[in-house]
Motif scaffolding. Sequence first.
Motif, short mmCIF file in Angstrom:
data_model
loop_
_atom_site.label_atom_id
_atom_site.label_comp_id
_atom_site.label_asym_id
_atom_site.label_seq_id
_atom_site.Cartn_x
_atom_site.Cartn_y
_atom_site.Cartn_z
N ASN A 19 38.83 39.60 37.39
CA ASN A 19 39.03 40.90 38.03
C ASN A 19 40.49 41.06 38.42
O ASN A 19 41.07 40.19 39.06
N PHE A 20 41.09 42.16 38.02
CA PHE A 20 42.46 42.46 38.36
C PHE A 20 42.47 43.73 39.20
O PHE A 20 41.58 44.56 39.10
N GLN A 21 43.49 43.88 40.00
CA GLN A 21 43.55 45.03 40.89
C GLN A 21 44.71 45.93 40.50
O GLN A 21 45.85 45.48 40.44
N GLY A 22 44.40 47.19 40.25
CA GLY A 22 45.43 48.20 40.05
C GLY A 22 45.63 48.93 41.37
O GLY A 22 45.20 48.47 42.42
N MET A 23 46.26 50.10 41.33
CA MET A 23 46.45 50.89 42.54
C MET A 23 45.19 51.72 42.79
O MET A 23 45.03 52.80 42.23
N GLY A 24 44.28 51.19 43.60
CA GLY A 24 43.05 51.90 43.93
C GLY A 24 41.90 51.63 42.98
O GLY A 24 40.79 52.06 43.24
N TRP A 25 42.15 50.96 41.89
CA TRP A 25 41.10 50.69 40.90
C TRP A 25 41.05 49.21 40.60
O TRP A 25 42.07 48.54 40.49
N GLU A 26 39.83 48.70 40.42
CA GLU A 26 39.66 47.37 39.87
C GLU A 26 39.79 47.52 38.36
O GLU A 26 39.17 48.40 37.77
N VAL A 27 40.61 46.69 37.76
CA VAL A 27 40.87 46.78 36.33
C VAL A 27 40.14 45.63 35.65
O VAL A 27 40.46 44.47 35.85
#
Length: 191
Positions: free
Chosen positions: A144-152
């Motif tokens: 799980n990676f974290q973008g700006m406001g979204w889990e990518v």
Amino acid sequence: MVLGAVIEKVTETTYEDYVLENILAPLEMNQTNFVYTSEMEPVAAAGSHPLVRWETPLLPFLFDDWRAFIRETVDQRLWFNRFYADSNPPTGLIGPTDDLAAFLLAFLNAGKYEGERILTEHTVSQMSTESIVRVMDTGQTDTNFQGMGWEVEKDGDSLKYLAHGGGGPGFGCAMRIYPNRDLAMAVLAND
């Protein structure tokens, strides 16, 4: 919460007013707000929670007048009166699935909704690109990676989907965007 404070400082307006004027209005999300409007009240759902669940005994410790939240108990369920969590940012919006669909469509269309630019393509790209990688105790990279406001969520090097969840007492929301399939979905539940 930090992003909300930055928005207020840069725009010299409240976070709520900025969101209402710059996101909700252009997306025609007329049934979404931080408070219940007179137009929303007739169709607003009541929040629900199981009577028997691990969190239920904590209610008296979390809220001074917790019984004021409870409208009724039916079939082993607590049904809530409307109340405000007063926790914006980062949360606090109230609205229906069809309004949320407009937001998801704009995101799928690189920031445009019905021909009007809501977000720049660069902003959409930043929000969908992982920026923080969580490392588990084993030293291996989490999937799980974290973008700006979204889990990518990625499958190898390609983007699989973006996800974001939310909710509050008695409500839950899950959004997913599959950009490579031109597909987005939102599920809202009052339980």
